[in-house]
Design a protein around this motif. Structure first.
Motif, PDB file in Angstrom:
ATOM      1  N   THR A  84       0.827  -1.198   0.000  1.00 31.62           N
ATOM      2  CA  THR A  84       0.000   0.000   0.000  1.00 31.62           C
ATOM      3  C   THR A  84       0.867   1.257   0.000  1.00 31.62           C
ATOM      4  O   THR A  84       0.610   2.197  -0.752  1.00 31.62           O
ATOM      5  N   VAL A  85       1.887   1.251   0.843  1.00 31.56           N
ATOM      6  CA  VAL A  85       2.794   2.405   0.901  1.00 31.56           C
ATOM      7  C   VAL A  85       3.530   2.565  -0.428  1.00 31.56           C
ATOM      8  O   VAL A  85       3.669   3.675  -0.947  1.00 31.56           O
ATOM      9  N   LYS A 112       1.161   3.993  -3.021  1.00 31.52           N
ATOM     10  CA  LYS A 112       0.940   5.426  -2.828  1.00 31.52           C
ATOM     11  C   LYS A 112       2.129   6.242  -3.309  1.00 31.52           C
ATOM     12  O   LYS A 112       1.957   7.317  -3.874  1.00 31.52           O
ATOM     13  N   THR A 115       4.069  16.983   0.623  1.00 30.48           N
ATOM     14  CA  THR A 115       4.151  17.067   2.084  1.00 30.48           C
ATOM     15  C   THR A 115       3.010  16.320   2.761  1.00 30.48           C
ATOM     16  O   THR A 115       3.217  15.690   3.794  1.00 30.48           O
ATOM     17  N   SER A 116       1.813  16.373   2.195  1.00 30.55           N
ATOM     18  CA  SER A 116       0.701  15.635   2.807  1.00 30.55           C
ATOM     19  C   SER A 116       0.924  14.131   2.733  1.00 30.55           C
ATOM     20  O   SER A 116       0.644  13.409   3.698  1.00 30.55           O
ATOM     21  N   THR A 117       1.463  13.654   1.627  1.00 33.24           N
ATOM     22  CA  THR A 117       1.749  12.228   1.509  1.00 33.24           C
ATOM     23  C   THR A 117       2.903  11.830   2.423  1.00 33.24           C
ATOM     24  O   THR A 117       2.885  10.750   3.017  1.00 33.24           O
ATOM     25  N   THR A 118       3.887  12.685   2.572  1.00 30.19           N
ATOM     26  CA  THR A 118       5.003  12.400   3.471  1.00 30.19           C
ATOM     27  C   THR A 118       4.528  12.329   4.915  1.00 30.19           C
ATOM     28  O   THR A 118       4.931  11.441   5.673  1.00 30.19           O
ATOM     29  N   LYS A 119       3.638  13.251   5.309  1.00 26.70           N
ATOM     30  CA  LYS A 119       3.078  13.197   6.657  1.00 26.70           C
ATOM     31  C   LYS A 119       2.303  11.903   6.880  1.00 26.70           C
ATOM     32  O   LYS A 119       2.378  11.294   7.936  1.00 26.70           O
ATOM     33  N   GLU A 120       1.568  11.502   5.862  1.00 21.03           N
ATOM     34  CA  GLU A 120       0.813  10.256   5.959  1.00 21.03           C
ATOM     35  C   GLU A 120       1.753   9.055   6.088  1.00 21.03           C
ATOM     36  O   GLU A 120       1.484   8.128   6.854  1.00 21.03           O
ATOM     37  N   LEU A 121       2.857   9.086   5.355  1.00 19.89           N
ATOM     38  CA  LEU A 121       3.812   7.986   5.449  1.00 19.89           C
ATOM     39  C   LEU A 121       4.520   7.957   6.803  1.00 19.89           C
ATOM     40  O   LEU A 121       4.837   6.886   7.321  1.00 19.89           O
ATOM     41  N   GLU A 123       3.121   8.640   9.533  1.00 22.11           N
ATOM     42  CA  GLU A 123       2.175   8.018  10.442  1.00 22.11           C
ATOM     43  C   GLU A 123       2.322   6.494  10.432  1.00 22.11           C
ATOM     44  O   GLU A 123       2.009   5.825  11.413  1.00 22.11           O
ATOM     45  N   TYR A 124       2.775   5.957   9.316  1.00 26.08           N
ATOM     46  CA  TYR A 124       2.968   4.511   9.209  1.00 26.08           C
ATOM     47  C   TYR A 124       4.214   4.028   9.946  1.00 26.08           C
ATOM     48  O   TYR A 124       4.399   2.827  10.104  1.00 26.08           O
TER      49      TYR A 124
END
Length: 89
Positions: free
Chosen positions: A8-9, A12, A74-80, A82-83
């Motif tokens: 999934t990561v 994305k 940046t939004s995708t990096t923040k989401e990553l 979190e993982y």
């Protein structure tokens, strides 16, 4: 770490790369196609004529869409980030 989470990561990340690169590539394709049509209509067959307009179009699109690209990144990096909790455990 679960294999499904890793996939999934990875998915994305690849999708983010494609979405960020798409506007620049599409503008270069459209400008290149337009110049090629003009060259074939006017019978000017200069190979270097297409490079300068393509570069200018790509730079213009990059300048215009840079805030959107940075926001997506940046939004995708923040989401990553979190993982990371899931990756460690």
């Amino acid at each position: 770490m679960d294999e499904a989470l890793f996939l999934t990561v990875f998915q994305k990340a690849i999708l983010l790369i494609m979405v960020i690169a798409a506007p620049i590539l599409l503008s270069a394709i459209v400008v290149g196609l337009t110049i090629s049509i003009i060259q074939s209509v006017t019978q000017i067959q200069e190979q270097t004529l297409t490079f300068v307009p393509k570069i200018f179009a790509a730079l213009l699109v990059l300048i215009v869409s840079a805030p959107w690209m940075i926001d997506m990144f940046t939004s995708t990096t923040k989401e990553l980030f979190e993982y990371i909790k899931v990756f460690i455990s």
